[in-house]
Motif scaffolding. Structure first.
Motif, PDB file in Angstrom:
ATOM      1  N   LEU A1216     -25.549 -16.156  31.911  1.00  0.00           N
ATOM      2  CA  LEU A1216     -24.481 -16.246  32.752  1.00  0.00           C
ATOM      3  C   LEU A1216     -23.303 -17.201  32.059  1.00  0.00           C
ATOM      4  O   LEU A1216     -22.146 -17.218  32.682  1.00  0.00           O
ATOM      5  CB  LEU A1216     -24.788 -16.719  34.188  1.00  0.00           C
ATOM      6  N   PHE A1217     -23.577 -17.903  31.077  1.00  0.00           N
ATOM      7  CA  PHE A1217     -22.719 -18.755  30.438  1.00  0.00           C
ATOM      8  C   PHE A1217     -21.371 -18.148  30.064  1.00  0.00           C
ATOM      9  O   PHE A1217     -20.226 -18.532  30.272  1.00  0.00           O
ATOM     10  CB  PHE A1217     -23.346 -19.497  29.544  1.00  0.00           C
ATOM     11  N   SER A1218     -21.371 -16.918  29.656  1.00  0.00           N
ATOM     12  CA  SER A1218     -20.145 -16.095  28.930  1.00  0.00           C
ATOM     13  C   SER A1218     -19.285 -15.810  30.289  1.00  0.00           C
ATOM     14  O   SER A1218     -18.076 -15.640  30.003  1.00  0.00           O
ATOM     15  CB  SER A1218     -20.729 -14.817  28.273  1.00  0.00           C
ATOM     16  N   SER A1219     -19.732 -16.050  31.504  1.00  0.00           N
ATOM     17  CA  SER A1219     -18.823 -15.761  32.626  1.00  0.00           C
ATOM     18  C   SER A1219     -17.664 -16.660  32.723  1.00  0.00           C
ATOM     19  O   SER A1219     -16.606 -16.226  33.188  1.00  0.00           O
ATOM     20  CB  SER A1219     -19.592 -15.555  33.880  1.00  0.00           C
ATOM     21  N   LEU A1220     -17.940 -17.917  32.234  1.00  0.00           N
ATOM     22  CA  LEU A1220     -17.027 -18.734  32.485  1.00  0.00           C
ATOM     23  C   LEU A1220     -15.744 -18.700  31.428  1.00  0.00           C
ATOM     24  O   LEU A1220     -14.536 -19.343  31.677  1.00  0.00           O
ATOM     25  CB  LEU A1220     -17.549 -20.184  31.898  1.00  0.00           C
ATOM     26  N   THR A1221     -15.872 -17.720  30.735  1.00  0.00           N
ATOM     27  CA  THR A1221     -14.739 -17.522  29.588  1.00  0.00           C
ATOM     28  C   THR A1221     -14.429 -15.975  29.826  1.00  0.00           C
ATOM     29  O   THR A1221     -13.838 -15.218  28.850  1.00  0.00           O
ATOM     30  CB  THR A1221     -15.005 -17.850  28.232  1.00  0.00           C
ATOM     31  N   SER A1222     -14.968 -15.175  30.745  1.00  0.00           N
ATOM     32  CA  SER A1222     -14.786 -13.912  30.838  1.00  0.00           C
ATOM     33  C   SER A1222     -13.235 -13.631  30.978  1.00  0.00           C
ATOM     34  O   SER A1222     -12.387 -14.330  31.311  1.00  0.00           O
ATOM     35  CB  SER A1222     -15.624 -13.360  31.974  1.00  0.00           C
ATOM     36  N   SER A1223     -13.001 -12.393  30.510  1.00  0.00           N
ATOM     37  CA  SER A1223     -11.514 -11.789  30.689  1.00  0.00           C
ATOM     38  C   SER A1223     -11.242 -11.484  32.043  1.00  0.00           C
ATOM     39  O   SER A1223     -10.176 -11.157  32.672  1.00  0.00           O
ATOM     40  CB  SER A1223     -11.321 -10.690  29.772  1.00  0.00           C
ATOM     41  N   SER A1224     -12.500 -11.168  32.866  1.00  0.00           N
ATOM     42  CA  SER A1224     -12.336 -10.754  34.254  1.00  0.00           C
ATOM     43  C   SER A1224     -12.450 -11.909  35.191  1.00  0.00           C
ATOM     44  O   SER A1224     -13.087 -13.056  35.120  1.00  0.00           O
ATOM     45  CB  SER A1224     -13.626  -9.902  34.454  1.00  0.00           C
ATOM     46  N   GLU A1225     -11.080 -12.059  35.947  1.00  0.00           N
ATOM     47  CA  GLU A1225     -11.029 -13.391  36.738  1.00  0.00           C
ATOM     48  C   GLU A1225     -12.230 -13.503  37.621  1.00  0.00           C
ATOM     49  O   GLU A1225     -12.709 -14.540  38.010  1.00  0.00           O
ATOM     50  CB  GLU A1225      -9.831 -13.225  37.472  1.00  0.00           C
ATOM     51  N   ASN A1226     -12.402 -12.214  38.435  1.00  0.00           N
ATOM     52  CA  ASN A1226     -13.592 -12.006  39.356  1.00  0.00           C
ATOM     53  C   ASN A1226     -14.849 -12.758  38.756  1.00  0.00           C
ATOM     54  O   ASN A1226     -15.410 -13.645  39.500  1.00  0.00           O
ATOM     55  CB  ASN A1226     -13.779 -10.731  39.855  1.00  0.00           C
ATOM     56  N   TYR A1227     -15.191 -12.410  37.478  1.00  0.00           N
ATOM     57  CA  TYR A1227     -16.402 -12.873  36.889  1.00  0.00           C
ATOM     58  C   TYR A1227     -16.291 -14.122  36.547  1.00  0.00           C
ATOM     59  O   TYR A1227     -17.288 -15.001  36.790  1.00  0.00           O
ATOM     60  CB  TYR A1227     -16.764 -11.869  35.712  1.00  0.00           C
ATOM     61  N   ARG A1228     -15.021 -14.676  36.183  1.00  0.00           N
ATOM     62  CA  ARG A1228     -14.861 -16.343  35.888  1.00  0.00           C
ATOM     63  C   ARG A1228     -15.225 -16.904  37.421  1.00  0.00           C
ATOM     64  O   ARG A1228     -15.872 -18.095  37.328  1.00  0.00           O
ATOM     65  CB  ARG A1228     -13.466 -16.528  35.650  1.00  0.00           C
ATOM     66  N   VAL A1229     -14.991 -16.363  38.620  1.00  0.00           N
ATOM     67  CA  VAL A1229     -15.007 -17.148  39.802  1.00  0.00           C
ATOM     68  C   VAL A1229     -16.577 -17.093  40.228  1.00  0.00           C
ATOM     69  O   VAL A1229     -17.069 -18.052  40.577  1.00  0.00           O
ATOM     70  CB  VAL A1229     -14.315 -16.239  40.732  1.00  0.00           C
ATOM     71  N   THR A1230     -17.088 -15.933  39.747  1.00  0.00           N
ATOM     72  CA  THR A1230     -18.477 -15.903  40.052  1.00  0.00           C
ATOM     73  C   THR A1230     -19.141 -16.631  39.284  1.00  0.00           C
ATOM     74  O   THR A1230     -20.181 -17.463  39.839  1.00  0.00           O
ATOM     75  CB  THR A1230     -19.302 -14.496  39.901  1.00  0.00           C
ATOM     76  N   GLY A1231     -19.253 -16.836  37.931  1.00  0.00           N
ATOM     77  CA  GLY A1231     -19.947 -17.711  37.070  1.00  0.00           C
ATOM     78  C   GLY A1231     -19.537 -19.396  37.408  1.00  0.00           C
ATOM     79  O   GLY A1231     -20.533 -19.980  37.640  1.00  0.00           O
ATOM     80  N   THR A1232     -18.373 -19.655  37.789  1.00  0.00           N
ATOM     81  CA  THR A1232     -17.927 -21.116  38.347  1.00  0.00           C
ATOM     82  C   THR A1232     -18.911 -21.433  39.339  1.00  0.00           C
ATOM     83  O   THR A1232     -19.383 -22.565  39.577  1.00  0.00           O
ATOM     84  CB  THR A1232     -16.539 -21.242  38.211  1.00  0.00           C
ATOM     85  N   ALA A1233     -18.889 -20.413  40.263  1.00  0.00           N
ATOM     86  CA  ALA A1233     -19.295 -20.873  41.744  1.00  0.00           C
ATOM     87  C   ALA A1233     -20.754 -20.935  41.363  1.00  0.00           C
ATOM     88  O   ALA A1233     -21.305 -21.911  42.130  1.00  0.00           O
ATOM     89  CB  ALA A1233     -18.899 -19.440  42.681  1.00  0.00           C
TER      90      ALA A1233
END
Length: 1535
Positions: A1216-1233
């Motif tokens: 899931l670490f890659s979610s923090l730098t994802s181009s998808s804003e929703n996925y960044r929110v998911t990973g950060t949460a």
């Protein structure tokens, strides 16, 4: 209830509309307004209190306004009195306030009091003493005749009210009052009037005193001490017998006095008694002018009272007067004796001998009039069985019997007609026998003296009307027609031959047991019409019409005779050739319809039958009448005139009757302009209030309009002119539909539906032909307003009496019959089969309704439509209808089963198919049985009989309908459905090759729903097997690659693959790899969603996921995130059906929901395998996760449920670490949460790469996405739990990022998260660590003390409390100043609606007080800390301010200066607390500070708060104002 509410709202709106017009200066408009308001008030049980008060104000004002027309003032007074029914006390208060001692009031005020006493006796009596005392002071002030008359009217009404109370006080709802005190005041008022006003008065004033005399003396007679005075006033009353205009009222008052004399047992002095006898006899025997009829009746009533109380004295007086030779006196006494015998006064039975003695005195009187009335009296006497000496009859050998015929016509002898007809018949028979032996004429035409026998026209009119009763089996009716048969020569010589041929035919219906009233009436009218044509004498016909008219008062308006009389009169006028006479009669009836009795029925019947020969004349006179009449009758005028005119509604009904009876050749040319347009104009006028169109709720108007339209429709249809096009057809249909649409759907108390349906049926037959859409709209509207009614029994429960219930049942049957007839008419009038099918489709939803009573109605209507007498269009298809109707032959109710079977048979009959009808009907009768198995067997037998007859090309339609039935019908109907389907397929399966693919596609289409019903699904499988037995190769097909959402077959395939042990792991691995490839660009397409759906089917079978869980979990979470808020990217979804559970709505396709469901399934399997634990959110987790607004909350909960498995969570973190730098804003929110929850775990900091996570979170804390920012700040705050050393190491970066969040005022969740994070972080830091940021944090924290969000306020207070420990030396003074500014918030929020905030404020006050050196306040705060209930705010603030004032007046002043802003707080408790604190501050401020107060501003603010909607705030503001006034007064300071 809903309808009652809608009607109430409409009524209030109507009243509000008219109230606005009462401010107008136009008196005529006010007259209309008050006329309308009187009707509205009297017809509504509930009115809004505010409206009542406004109406009282306007009505009272206008009633007393001398500048307004007198009639308008009268109407205003009437409205005021009517309002007493809604609020009596307010009306009485208003009137009494204008009825003051020693002030001459307005005349209408007195009249209003009088009307209140008359209309509301029970409520008025408690006010009566005050009213009479006040009125006593006014009589001396009355100098004008008008005011004197008004006071006399008031005395009359008051006396009647008190008289009623005296005699019926037990019926009143309050303890008994001293009636003697009231009668004392009445006595004083009456004595003053009799002594001062009576001797010298005008005729009008005398009339007023006479009217008051009777009620007042009657009241005084109940007092022994006032009885003599009361009787002494009677001679004055008798002396007023001078004028015909007053005589009636004198007699009326005398009758009231005599009634009271009998009631109280008062003895009349002999002299007074004789005076009364003489005066009353004079009223009956008045010469030279005849007495007024009303006065004569009242005088006769007085004699009846005297006959009851003093029969001996009365007979003695009669005997004395009879011995005079005065003809008028003798006739009067005999008339009075006749009235007494008719009244059957029991006390006269003891004086029969005296009566006979009195009668014998005039035996020798040869006066014709005396002897006639003598004969009448004896006949009546004998009829009552009162003659004790039969020899008295022998005194009239040549007088009595020849005159028997004279008793046939007068109405008073109606009760003796049986007896009279028998005597006359015997006389005629005897006379017939004597004709050949003597030259004497009949006794009917020769008599001693000039006896006035009834004219031929009178006899014909009377006997013809009475003959109507023969249809009811009454002897007098048979006697009348029998007598009429014997009198043709006397009626008219020309009738002998006609009646000889017509009477045998006429009497035939009477020979049967059940004679049709309508048929008998028609035959009598035809006899009348033919007789008048035969006589052909205009003068004779005119006289007959007059004699018919003379009989109007002889019968009750509801009697059969009266109804026939109107029609006979109309028929007679139709036969009259004198147009001028006919016109004059019509005009007379229109102007004075009251002479007809029931004016509407009477005038309608007369003019309708008259129009049969005089259409032009009737229409011309009607139009002239309309042009001259305004149709407006002032209600007050009506009270005095007692006559009513025709209404617009009456005239409208007349037009309908005229159209119905008009000659068909003349009707159509006059219809549009002279009839229909007039009807619409009249209806439009009736639907207006004060010139404005409103929705009419007038039942009479609706029924009359509907009746008129129906009659017009019938008339046009009967004209049979195929070329005629009815211009108003669509307009009238619109009106009828509106009536039906306005009817309530929860009751059936009105016949509007029934009558409107009949009208629509006749209108629909007329040209121009309506389009199919018009037919469909009309029928659908009617069906929707009738079939959804509650069950019949529930409808009948709405009736209060058995008669009401019977009426509702009658309306129900008639309404359903009318709807069936309408549907049948509209359906089969179409020549196109497709149109018939469309119309029948309107019943589909009702034929399969879940409610038994709705299905029952629909099938009964269907059975009416599909009858044997109908021939369907050539291409009419029955396959679909057969599949719809036949299964209901096994429905729950026997009525439905019978109707379904009848309809099924009818389908083949209307197609002209030859059936074994008798056998089918025999089977149909068996459906009455309640045994389900018997029903199934019968239905199966019917299916086998008719299956051979259904056309092969219609099998597909039949199967589609039966498959629908398998989905939706109840158990027994489903079974019947399946049996019918199997029977038809067995019969025709071999011939279905060309339709096979369509059939299979259709069956597959129904499978998703049919799987939910095991029995239905088995029938479906059997059907497929049956088809396969004929076409095996075609049935075997490749059903792969089905579109989303997967159907049951596709899902079954996935599950089968998953249940295969050898392939399940490879299947899951392949799906995982496929999903990873599809999500490589952080975008989710259709393929990814399909994989997820397949994965759900695989995992749901229990496939192990241990080895792939971290990867599958991460990929599915990513899919959920990428599909968040996304719509299904393909169209096939919208074309597929899905199983709908009961109560479920069709949902829009949601990929995120599908992905979430799969993740939920994976998590459930993971919990079974011990890889995860259940979330603290439970099932709500998945709702949170799939919603864009709560997704981050769901992710946090999901993270908490997976964190326990160290090895697994580390793998998930890596994935899931890659979610923090994802181009998808929703996925960044998911990973950060997700990581914001993980950073709380110290163990993960040791083994996980969370340092980079912290850096990325710090960057995200500055992101423009508010949710991402919130989650990042939460992660920074949670780091204080997982890695406190990291917080201390990177405190500057973290504090700046978190403090920055305090400025995100647009999103309170970011602010709240920042406050919480600061609280966590500051607990790890020292005062030196935060010294640089301390001031900024304090200032920003203070801004949220008054935030509307409870969570923000609470967190801000907690943070402020923590800041107290970080002040250090540098910021101690600053913090103390901030405490002073914040103390007002802490003090007021001690009464915050949130108990947690109240507790936090107590704690922060305890912490902050030492900064101000106010340790003395601890004592006041002790009670706040002991856990008990809070003290009263006022007491607490006063104690607090007393101590604070002694210690520090400056802080008290600061509290005051900051308190104003809280006066406008949104919380009532805070506003109240702010005012109470201000009260305590003002009370304890030093004098010099009081001088500094902005008293004007403070007073203004407090005055405004006195109008606050909260009572507590109002009271607090009032108390604070009083405190301020006292302080200013003590210091001599002006406000």
């Amino acid at each position: 209830m809903t309808q009652d509410m809608e009607e109430t709202v409409e009524t209030f709106g109507d009243i509000n509309l008219t109230l606005g017009m009462l401010n107008m200066e136009d008196n005529i408009s006010k007259e209309d307004v008050y006329s309308h308001l009187t009707s509205v008030i009297q017809n509504n049980d509930i009115l809004d209190d505010a409206i009542v008060q406004r109406l009282i104000y306007y009505a009272s004002k206008d009633m007393r306004d001398n500048n307004i027309l007198r009639e308008t003032r009268m109407l205003a007074g009437e409205v005021l009195v009517s309002l007493a029914a809604h609020d009596f006390n307010s009306v009485m208060y208003e009137v009494q306030s204008n009825f003051r001692i020693l002030e001459l009031p307005d005349e209408f005020v007195v009249l209003a009091l009088a009307e209140l006493a008359a209309s509301y006796v029970s409520q008025s009596i408690p006010f009566m003493m005050m009213t009479l005392l006040t009125m006593q002071t006014m009589l001396r002030l009355a100098e004008e005749e008008r005011m004197k008359r008004v006071f006399c009217i008031a005395l009359e009404k008051f006396s009647k009210a008190i008289y009623k109370y005296v005699n019926h006080w037990r019926d009143f709802p309050y303890p008994r009052l001293d009636a003697n005190r009231l009668s004392d005041k009445i006595f004083m008022l009456f004595r003053y009037i009799m002594e001062k006003w009576a001797p010298v008065t005008s005729p009008m004033q005398t009339l007023a005193i006479v009217k008051a005399h009777g009620p007042t003396v009657s009241l005084l007679l109940h007092r022994e001490d006032l009885c003599d005075y009361a009787l002494d006033q009677v001679p004055w009353l008798l002396n007023q017998y001078k004028d015909k205009e007053i005589d009636f009222h004198v007699t009326q008052s005398l009758k009231q006095i005599l009634t009271a004399v009998v009631l109280y047992g008062t003895a009349l002095p002999k002299g007074l008694r004789k005076t009364i006898f003489i005066n009353l006899l004079h009223q009956v025997c008045r010469v030279p002018e005849p007495p007024v009829k009303e006065n004569e009746i009242e005088a006769s009533s007085c004699f009846l009272i005297l006959a009851h109380s003093n029969p001996a004295d009365l007979m003695e007086f009669f005997d004395e007067q009879m011995r005079s030779d005065n003809e008028t006196t003798r006739m009067g006494i005999l008339t009075l004796l006749r009235s007494a015998i008719n009244a059957e006064e029991p006390k006269l039975r003891d004086h029969i001998t005296s009566i006979e003695k009195t009668v014998k005195v005039v035996m020798g009187d040869l006066n014709i009039k005396v002897r006639e009335i003598m004969g009448t009296l004896i006949l009546l006497w004998r009829n009552h069985g009162r003659i004790q000496n039969p020899c008295i009859l022998l005194c009239f050998p040549q007088v009595l019997w020849p005159r028997i015929l004279t008793f046939v016509v007068p109405a008073e002898y109606t009760g003796t007609l049986d007896y009279l007809f028998n005597i006359i018949r015997r006389l005629l028979m005897a006379e017939e026998r004597k004709k050949n032996d003597t030259k004497e004429s009949t006794a009917l035409v020769v008599s001693t003296g000039a006896v006035k026998l009834p004219s031929p026209q009178q006899l014909l009119a009377r006997l013809l009307v009475i003959s109507m009763l023969a249809s009811l089996g009454k002897l007098c009716g048979a006697g009348a027609i029998g007598l009429l048969k014997m009198l043709p020569e006397i009626i008219h010589p020309k009738l002998v031959d006609l009646w000889k041929t017509r009477f045998p035919e006429l009497l035939q219906p009477l020979e049967g047991k059940n004679t049709s009233i309508v048929l008998w009436e028609t035959m009598l009218l035809q006899l009348l019409k033919e007789s008048l044509w035969k006589i052909n004498d205009i003068a004779w016909t005119i006289q007959l019409s007059r004699d018919f008219k003379e009989q109007m008062g002889s019968y009750s308006n509801t009697s059969l005779e009266k109804k026939f009389l109107w029609k006979a009169l109309g028929t007679t006028l139709a036969s009259c050739q004198d147009i001028d006479f006919v016109s004059s009669q019509i005009k007379e009836f229109l102007i004075a319809p009251h002479q007809l009795g029931d004016q509407r029925q009477g005038i309608t019947s007369i003019l309708g039958y008259c129009a049969e020969s005089h259409l032009d004349t009737v229409l011309k006179v009607l139009k002239t009448f309309q042009d001259r009449e305004k149709f407006f009758m002032n209600r007050c005028k009506g009270i005095f005139s007692g006559k009513k005119s025709l209404t617009k509604t009456d005239v409208m009904v007349i037009y309908g009757a005229v159209a119905l009876h008009a000659p068909k050749g003349q009707l159509l040319t006059r219809l549009d302009q002279d009839i229909v347009s007039q009807v619409l104009f009249l209806y439009g006028q009736c639907s207006q209030v004060l010139g404005m169109s409103v929705m009419s709720k007038d039942m009479d108007l609706q029924m009359s309009f509907t009746r008129t339209i129906t009659e017009i429709g019938i008339a046009v249809h009967d004209a049979e002119d195929k070329g005629f096009k009815f211009t108003y057809k669509e307009v009238l249909l619109g009106y009828m539909l509106k009536f039906i649409r306005d009817e309530p759907l929860d009751s059936l108390a009105s016949p509007v539906r029934w009558k409107a349906l009949i009208a629509i049926r006749y209108l629909s037959k007329l040209k121009p032909q309506l389009s199919l859409n018009d037919h469909l709209n009309i029928l659908e509207e009617n069906i929707r307003r009738l079939l959804p009614l509650p069950p019949l029994e529930k409808l009948k429960d709405g009736g209060e009496t058995d008669k009401d219930k019977e009426h509702i049942n009658f309306l129900y049957e008639r309404s359903m019959d009318a709807l069936g007839r309408l549907l049948k008419t509209m359906m089969w009038d179409n020549v196109k089969a497709e149109d018939c099918q469309e119309i029948f489709n309107l019943l589909r939803m009702w034929l399969v309704s879940q409610k038994d009573w709705e299905r029952e109605r629909a099938f009964q209507i269907t059975a009416k439509v599909l009858t044997n007498d109908i021939e369907a269009p050539e291409n009419f298809k029955i396959g679909s209808l057969l599949g719809l109707l036949a299964p209901h032959s096994c429905d729950t109710l026997p009525t439905i089963r019978q109707a379904a079977a009848s309809s099924t048979i009818g389908l083949f009959c209307i197609k002209g198919t030859h059936l074994e009808v008798e056998r089918l009907q025999s089977l149909q009768e068996g459906l009455q049985c309640d045994n389900v198995q018997v029903q199934i067997n019968i239905s199966s037998k019917i299916a086998k009989i008719v299956s051979k007859l259904i056309p092969v090309e219609e099998i597909l339609m039949f199967l589609e309908e039966t498959l629908d039935g398998l989905e939706s019908l109840n158990s027994t109907c489903t079974q019947a459905c399946g049996i019918w389907m199997i029977v038809i397929l067995k019969e025709h399966g071999a011939a279905l090759e060309e339709q096979l693919l369509e059939i299979l596609s259709m069956i597959y289409h129904h499978m998703p729903v049919l799987r939910q019903k095991e029995e239905s699904f088995q029938f479906m499988l059997e059907a497929v097997s049956q088809i396969a037995s004929f076409h095996m190769d075609a049935v075997v097909a490749n059903l792969l690659q089905k579109p989303l959402p997967f159907d049951r077959d596709t899902k079954t395939l996935w599950k089968a693959l998953a249940e295969n042990i050898t392939s399940s792991s490879k299947l899951l691995r392949a799906l995982t790899d496929k999903l990873e490839n599809e999500l490589e660009d952080d975008l989710a397409g259709m393929e990814a969603i399909s994989v997820a759906c397949a994965m759900y089917e695989v995992v749901s079978t229990g496939t192990p996921i241990t080895t792939l869980y971290p990867e599958v979990f991460t990929l599915l979470l990513k899919l959920v995130s990428c599909t968040l808020g996304q719509k299904m990217p393909t169209s096939p979804w919208s074309h597929r059906r899905r199983v709908m559970q009961q109560g479920e709505r069709q949902q829009t396709a949601d990929p995120c929901r599908l992905s979430t469901v799969t993740l939920k399934c994976v998590q459930a399997q993971a919990m079974k395998e011990g890889l995860a634990k259940e979330s603290d959110e439970g099932d709500n987790l998945w709702t949170l996760l799939s919603s864009p607004s709560t997704h981050h909350v769901g992710v946090c909960a999901l993270a908490r449920s997976t964190v326990q498995q160290r090895g697994i969570i580390l793998d998930i973190m890596e994935q899931l670490f890659s979610s923090l730098t994802s181009s998808s804003e929703n996925y960044r929110v998911t990973g950060t949460a997700f990581f914001s929850e993980l950073v709380k775990e110290p163990i993960l900091w040791k083994h996980g790469n969370l340092r980079e996570v912290l850096i990325l979170m710090d960057q995200s804390a500055w992101d423009s996405n508010a949710t991402l920012r919130q989650m990042a700040i939460r992660g920074l705050g949670n780091t204080a739990y997982g890695a406190p050393h990291k917080v201390k190491k990177h405190k500057q970066i973290i504090l700046e990022s978190v403090i920055r969040g305090l400025y995100h005022l647009a999103r309170t969740e970011v602010v709240c998260e920042s406050l919480k994070a600061l609280k966590k972080i500051l607990e790890l830091l020292t005062d030196r660590d935060v010294s640089f940021y301390f001031k900024e944090i304090v200032l920003q924290t203070r801004t949220f003390f008054e935030d509307e969000q409870d969570d923000v306020r609470l967190t801000a207070i907690f943070l402020f409390e923590n800041l107290a420990s970080l002040t250090g030396r540098r910021w101690k003074i600053f913090f103390a100043e901030e405490i002073k500014k914040s103390m007002i918030s802490f003090l007021l929020h001690l009464w915050d609606p949130n108990p947690k905030i109240r507790a936090a404020c107590r704690d922060v006050l305890i912490i902050c007080i030492p900064f101000l050196g106010l340790q003395e306040l601890y004592g006041v705060l002790d009670h706040l800390l002991d856990g008990q209930d809070l003290p009263r705010a006022r007491d607490f603030y006063r104690q607090f301010c007393v101590k604070l004032a002694k210690k520090n007046q400056e802080i008290l002043w600061i509290l005051h200066t900051h308190s104003f802003t809280f006066f406008s707080s949104n919380w009532e408790m805070i506003r109240s607390a702010a005012v109470k604190l201000t009260d305590a501050i003002v009370l304890n401020l030093a004098n010099q500070y009081v001088q500094l107060l902005d008293k004007e501003q403070l007073t203004t603010r407090l005055q405004a708060l006195r109008q606050d909607p909260c009572i507590s705030v109002q009271r607090a503001a009032e108390a604070a104002l009083q405190t301020l006034l006292r302080r200013c007064k003590d210091l001599n300071v002006l406000l």
